[in-house]
Design an enzyme around this catalytic site. Structure first.
Site, short mmCIF file in Angstrom:
data_model
loop_
_atom_site.label_atom_id
_atom_site.label_comp_id
_atom_site.label_asym_id
_atom_site.label_seq_id
_atom_site.Cartn_x
_atom_site.Cartn_y
_atom_site.Cartn_z
N ASP A 93 0.86 -1.18 0.00
CA ASP A 93 0.00 0.00 0.00
C ASP A 93 0.90 1.23 0.00
O ASP A 93 2.00 1.22 0.56
CB ASP A 93 -0.90 -0.02 1.24
CG ASP A 93 -2.04 0.97 1.15
OD1 ASP A 93 -2.08 1.73 0.17
OD2 ASP A 93 -2.87 0.98 2.05
N SER A 94 0.43 2.30 -0.62
CA SER A 94 1.30 3.46 -0.85
C SER A 94 1.57 4.30 0.39
O SER A 94 2.46 5.14 0.39
CB SER A 94 0.68 4.37 -1.91
OG SER A 94 -0.51 4.96 -1.41
N GLY A 95 0.79 4.10 1.45
CA GLY A 95 0.98 4.88 2.67
C GLY A 95 0.02 6.03 2.84
O GLY A 95 -0.08 6.61 3.92
N GLY A 96 -0.73 6.36 1.78
CA GLY A 96 -1.62 7.50 1.87
C GLY A 96 -2.70 7.36 2.94
O GLY A 96 -2.97 8.29 3.70
N ASP A 147 -2.17 8.12 -3.23
CA ASP A 147 -3.46 8.80 -3.37
C ASP A 147 -3.90 9.34 -2.02
O ASP A 147 -3.34 9.01 -0.98
CB ASP A 147 -4.53 7.85 -3.92
CG ASP A 147 -4.91 6.75 -2.92
OD1 ASP A 147 -4.03 6.33 -2.14
OD2 ASP A 147 -6.06 6.32 -2.93
N GLN A 190 -10.92 6.69 -7.27
CA GLN A 190 -11.56 7.40 -6.18
C GLN A 190 -12.84 8.06 -6.68
O GLN A 190 -13.23 7.87 -7.83
CB GLN A 190 -10.60 8.43 -5.57
CG GLN A 190 -9.40 7.84 -4.84
CD GLN A 190 -9.77 7.15 -3.53
OE1 GLN A 190 -10.92 7.20 -3.07
NE2 GLN A 190 -8.80 6.50 -2.90
N GLY A 217 -11.34 4.13 -1.25
CA GLY A 217 -12.35 5.01 -0.68
C GLY A 217 -13.67 4.33 -0.37
O GLY A 217 -14.68 5.01 -0.18
N ASP A 267 -7.93 -7.30 0.39
CA ASP A 267 -7.09 -7.36 1.59
C ASP A 267 -7.88 -6.77 2.74
O ASP A 267 -8.76 -5.93 2.52
CB ASP A 267 -5.78 -6.58 1.42
CG ASP A 267 -6.00 -5.09 1.67
OD1 ASP A 267 -5.67 -4.62 2.78
OD2 ASP A 267 -6.54 -4.38 0.77
N CYS A 305 -12.94 -27.34 8.60
CA CYS A 305 -11.71 -26.57 8.41
C CYS A 305 -10.50 -27.45 8.71
O CYS A 305 -10.53 -28.28 9.63
CB CYS A 305 -11.72 -25.35 9.33
SG CYS A 305 -10.24 -24.32 9.17
N CYS A 307 -7.36 -26.22 9.41
CA CYS A 307 -6.29 -25.51 10.13
C CYS A 307 -5.99 -26.21 11.45
O CYS A 307 -6.80 -26.99 11.96
CB CYS A 307 -6.69 -24.05 10.37
SG CYS A 307 -7.79 -23.80 11.79
N CYS A 310 -8.65 -26.10 14.30
CA CYS A 310 -9.82 -26.97 14.13
C CYS A 310 -9.45 -28.45 14.11
O CYS A 310 -10.22 -29.30 14.55
CB CYS A 310 -10.54 -26.60 12.83
SG CYS A 310 -11.23 -24.93 12.83
N HIS A 336 -6.65 -19.79 11.92
CA HIS A 336 -7.97 -20.25 11.47
C HIS A 336 -8.64 -19.23 10.56
O HIS A 336 -9.18 -19.58 9.50
CB HIS A 336 -8.89 -20.54 12.66
CG HIS A 336 -10.31 -20.68 12.24
ND1 HIS A 336 -10.82 -21.82 11.65
CD2 HIS A 336 -11.34 -19.77 12.25
CE1 HIS A 336 -12.09 -21.62 11.34
NE2 HIS A 336 -12.43 -20.40 11.69
#
Length: 383
Positions: A93-96, A147, A190, A217, A267, A305, A307, A310, A336
């Protein structure tokens, strides 16, 4: 490392898309969920454990890594892949967003953002050029354009001004990007919840021919109904043969609904953050392991599941770990939750491939509605 960055749209089922992204660090099947490793680690997880869930790509963050340990240091140590022992693709991510949400005394200008670190108060400046350069030093497989994340609620005038600033920054981000085989840069759409502003943003970005396009956004307080309504008018305008990434989303139902509307990548901190607060996502909805009703429950958290939480432990034991504040509890629940998100997107991929997406969604919604204590059929997850 010679592979070119590309996206192949393999099949559609209604608005849902099955695809494949080829990068310098490996292939990614879409729809895909990217676990968040903000500070070069997915909290509570070994990289090998993250990979064991089926995850192919993780996310890092420019703002956090530039402050600590520093992009120059990571570059000297061989880049983010080697530094965090993740050989697969990494999106940064750009940090904005973090500048706007975390930093102190920030000042926004046409050039960029000057801010004080939330860690030690030191002063820094992020511009489209410096954000792009930091991401290059990190060796990000996918770089995000810098952005301004438009807040919500916002009036149309404020949304338009914010979006147009981000579009000017997108031009500068694209110019600063160093093209390399297998690496890509995504522009960020945006315009808040205004369809005409989203359309204007897409038109501006497609002229720059990014390797992919993100929708920013959203998931900032507008609610699921308005988010879906915005996607309904936004994704049809986005390039068909480029990946589409909905940033910061979300709940399982958000992901399912967005896939139906043509989104490929997601994400969110929700599965990891929820795992640290005793919340588990299951095929029967969300389970709170703090609740006393789990105290004597010998059942697994989710019987379908695979994992370790579980497969090897009871709800009673997980409840005990949470109540005793043992660190193993959040670790197991984080694993999990990431496994659940990977299984969910894998199930969606299978459904799109088989042309059964609508049935998958109906089964998913039925399972969530039945609730934790009711029997529910398996619907393509956790094979």
């Amino acid at each position: 490392m010679s592979a070119s960055f590309s996206f192949t749209l393999e099949k559609t089922d209604g608005g849902a898309r099955l695809g494949r992204i080829t990068t310098a660090h490996g292939e990614i099947q879409t729809p895909v969920f990217m676990p968040v490793g903000t500070a070069a680690t997915v909290k509570g997880m070994h990289p090998e454990s993250v990979a064991a869930t089926g995850a192919k790509i993780v996310l890092g963050n420019t703002y956090h890594l530039m402050l600590r340990p520093g992009a120059d240091r990571i570059e000297r140590l061989g880049g983010l892949h080697r530094f965090m022992n993740w050989p697969g693709p990494i999106l940064t991510d750009s940090g904005g967003f973090q500048v706007m949400s975390l930093a102190k005394l920030r000042k926004l200008t046409e050039d960029g953002v000057t801010f004080q670190s939330h860690i030690d108060g030191s002063r820094h400046t992020l511009t489209p050029e410096s954000s792009t350069e930091i991401q290059r030093k990190l060796d990000a497989t996918i770089t995000m354009a810098f952005d301004e994340c438009t807040p919500f609620p916002v009036d149309r005038k404020g949304a338009a001004e914010s979006m147009r600033l981000s579009m000017r920054w997108a031009v500068r981000s694209r110019e600063a990007f160093v093209a390399r085989p297998g690496y890509g840069q995504f522009g960020i759409v945006q315009g808040s919840v205004f369809p005409d502003l989203r359309a204007e943003s897409i038109e501006a970005l497609t002229k720059l021919d990014f390797e992919g396009y993100a929708v920013g956004g959203l998931a900032v307080g507008e609610g699921q109904e308005l988010m879906f309504k915005t996607l309904d008018t936004t994704t049809p305008l986005m390039p068909v043969h480029k990946p589409r990434y909905l940033m910061g989303v979300g709940k399982p139902s958000d992901i399912v609904g967005a896939v139906l509307r043509g989104i490929d990548m997601f994400d969110c901190v929700m599965p990891t953050r929820s795992g640290r607060t005793a919340q588990a996502f299951t095929r029967r909805g969300t389970v709170n392991l703090r609740n006393a009703r789990h105290m004597d429950d010998p059942r697994p958290l989710d019987e379908h599941c695979t994992c370790p939480a579980c497969r090897n432990y009871s709800r009673a034991y997980l409840h005990h770990l949470v109540r005793a504040e043992e660190m193993l509890g959040p670790m197991l629940l984080t694993w999990h939750n990431i496994q659940y998100y990977q299984d969910l997107t894998a199930g969606l991929r299978d459904a799109i491939a088989n042309g059964t997406t609508q049935q998958f969604v109906a089964d998913f919604e039925a399972g969530q509605a039945l609730g934790d204590l009711e029997e529910v059929p398996v619907y393509g997850l956790g094979k």
